[in-house]
Design an enzyme around this catalytic site. Structure first.
Site, mmCIF file in Angstrom:
data_model
loop_
_atom_site.group_PDB
_atom_site.id
_atom_site.type_symbol
_atom_site.label_atom_id
_atom_site.label_comp_id
_atom_site.label_asym_id
_atom_site.label_seq_id
_atom_site.Cartn_x
_atom_site.Cartn_y
_atom_site.Cartn_z
ATOM 1 N N ARG A 159 40.676 40.814 36.039
ATOM 2 C CA ARG A 159 40.454 39.389 35.796
ATOM 3 C C ARG A 159 40.600 38.538 37.049
ATOM 4 N NH1 ARG A 159 41.849 41.949 31.426
ATOM 5 N NH2 ARG A 159 43.108 43.020 32.960
ATOM 6 N N THR A 160 41.668 38.753 37.784
ATOM 7 C CA THR A 160 41.937 37.868 38.919
ATOM 8 C C THR A 160 40.849 38.018 39.967
ATOM 9 O OG1 THR A 160 44.290 38.074 38.470
ATOM 10 C CG2 THR A 160 43.685 37.197 40.628
ATOM 11 N N LYS A 196 54.396 49.990 57.510
ATOM 12 C CA LYS A 196 54.560 49.101 58.654
ATOM 13 C C LYS A 196 53.918 47.751 58.391
ATOM 14 C CE LYS A 196 54.411 52.933 61.831
ATOM 15 N NZ LYS A 196 53.470 53.693 62.630
ATOM 16 N N HIS A 222 52.670 34.528 41.037
ATOM 17 C CA HIS A 222 51.233 34.624 40.734
ATOM 18 C C HIS A 222 50.759 33.203 40.395
ATOM 19 C CE1 HIS A 222 47.438 36.170 39.659
ATOM 20 N NE2 HIS A 222 47.760 37.056 38.739
HETATM 21 C C1 NCD Z 1 48.911 39.833 35.493
HETATM 22 C C2 NCD Z 1 49.342 40.315 36.869
HETATM 23 O O1 NCD Z 1 48.571 40.970 37.575
HETATM 24 O O2 NCD Z 1 50.462 39.997 37.208
HETATM 25 N N1 NCD Z 1 47.556 40.012 35.224
HETATM 26 C C3 NCD Z 1 46.628 39.122 35.669
HETATM 27 O O3 NCD Z 1 46.618 38.714 36.803
HETATM 28 N N2 NCD Z 1 45.746 38.680 34.761
HETATM 29 C C4 NCD Z 1 49.775 40.363 34.410
HETATM 30 C C5 NCD Z 1 49.901 41.848 34.247
HETATM 31 O O4 NCD Z 1 49.356 42.634 35.014
HETATM 32 O O5 NCD Z 1 50.586 42.236 33.299
#
Ligand code: NCD
Length: 325
Positions: free
Chosen positions: A74-75, A106, A155
């Site tokens: 998704r991201t 490193k 995040h």
């Molecule tokens: C989250 C992450 O990567 O921290 N997912 C995301 O970015 N949509 C949550 C997760 O991985 O559980």
């Protein structure tokens, strides 16, 4: 166009559009309420653009480097979609190179890679399994660095799209009662989100197994700001007071002890018995991917907003990219 917030959205004033120019976004705590609202306002404007199928060129001739040292669907895809929708281009590193860079112990290796990428791109989006990696990248890069998740740290862009989702779904952010459920120790999305909730005097309820409680420094910091924080290990006890239930995945990849993961992995499952006790207008969020924290049967509940939430990643990240460059 059903949503009023989107329907009424206009492009923010030039003055507001300048506020985040050339800024890194590394942690939620760096953004004040005004800046957060500018991002949400800009996200609503871009969502309107997307719905009306208008073409925009706000990132014309600009390049985003998409540097993911950890899996992401998704991201990564929503950042890349956002850049394409803004008329910009994307560069990335091949998987084999990612493994090479990320597996070195490193620090210099990542720093050198970022210095090189800084010479190619206008903005750098980084995800790493290492807490603090985005901060390290930002130290050596001149271009804005966006933290797309650093280990069990922060995040912030997920938290921004979560806030945008809550604003759209609840029409308001002030004073909500929010339950955060699951892995509050390693879940980076909740570490960022609580900072944003504190800007709106939300009441927070942390529900987790004892082993996966919210880190003490985060809880104490919230309490210092006067935020009402309750902790519980029983979801059923508090479920009827919530405006928002934010569910997280138990972060298997962060456990040092596999047996501990096995012990807690099914600690909470949101199923129909939980839905029955929610207020009618409660929404359920989850950053996804879900493993089995939310039963599939819950998806049909009108307050199950997690797929709408994932979709909001595109306009929110369009806002972040165009505001920061
Ligand atoms: C989250 C992450 O990567 O921290 N997912 C995301 O970015 N949509 C949550 C997760 O991985 O559980």
């Amino acid at each position: 166009m059903a949503n009023k917030i989107v329907k009424n959205a206009a492009k923010p004033s030039l003055e507001r559009l300048e506020v985040l120019k050339n800024r890194d976004i590394l942690s939620a705590s760096e953004l004040n309420k005004e800046e957060l609202m500018i991002i949400l306002e800009t996200a609503a404007y871009y969502e309107r653009v997307l719905i009306e199928k208008r073409k925009v060129y706000d990132m014309d001739n600009k390049i985003m480097a998409s540097i993911f040292f950890e899996p992401s669907t998704r991201t990564r895809l929503s950042f890349e979609t956002a850049m394409h929708r803004l008329g910009g281009s994307v560069i990335t590193v091949a998987e084999s190179e990612q493994i090479q860079i990320s597996s070195t112990s490193k620090g210099e290796s990542i720093a050198d890679s970022i210095k090189v990428i800084d010479g190619y791109a206008d903005i750098i989006v980084v995800r790493s399994p290492v807490k603090g990696a985005a901060d390290e990248a930002a130290k050596v890069a001149e271009k804005p660095v966006i933290n797309a998740g650093d280990g069990f740290g922060q995040h912030p862009t997920q938290a921004l799209l979560d806030m945008y989702t809550i604003l759209k779904e609840k029409k308001n952010l002030e004073g909500l009662t929010i339950g955060l459920l699951g892995d509050l120790k390693y879940g980076r999305t909740v570490h960022s989100l609580v900072d944003f909730f504190s800007l709106f005097n939300c009441n927070l309820v942390f529900i987790s197994p004892d082993e996966l409680k919210m880190p003490k420094d985060i809880t104490q910091n919230l309490q210092k700001k006067g935020i009402d924080v309750k902790e519980s290990d029983n979801l059923q006890d508090i479920v009827d007071i919530l405006d928002v239930l934010y569910v997280t995945r138990i972060q298997r990849e962060r456990f040092e002890d596999r047996d501990e993961y096995e012990r807690v992995k099914n600690a909470y499952v949101v199923d129909e018995s939980i839905i029955d006790n929610l207020k009618k207008e409660t929404i359920i969020l989850h950053p996804l991917p879900r493993v089995n924290e939310i039963a599939v049967g819950v998806d049909k509940y009108s307050g199950a907003a997690y797929f709408r939430q994932a979709k909001n990643g595109v306009p929110t990240r369009m806002a972040i990219l165009s505001l920061a460059t």
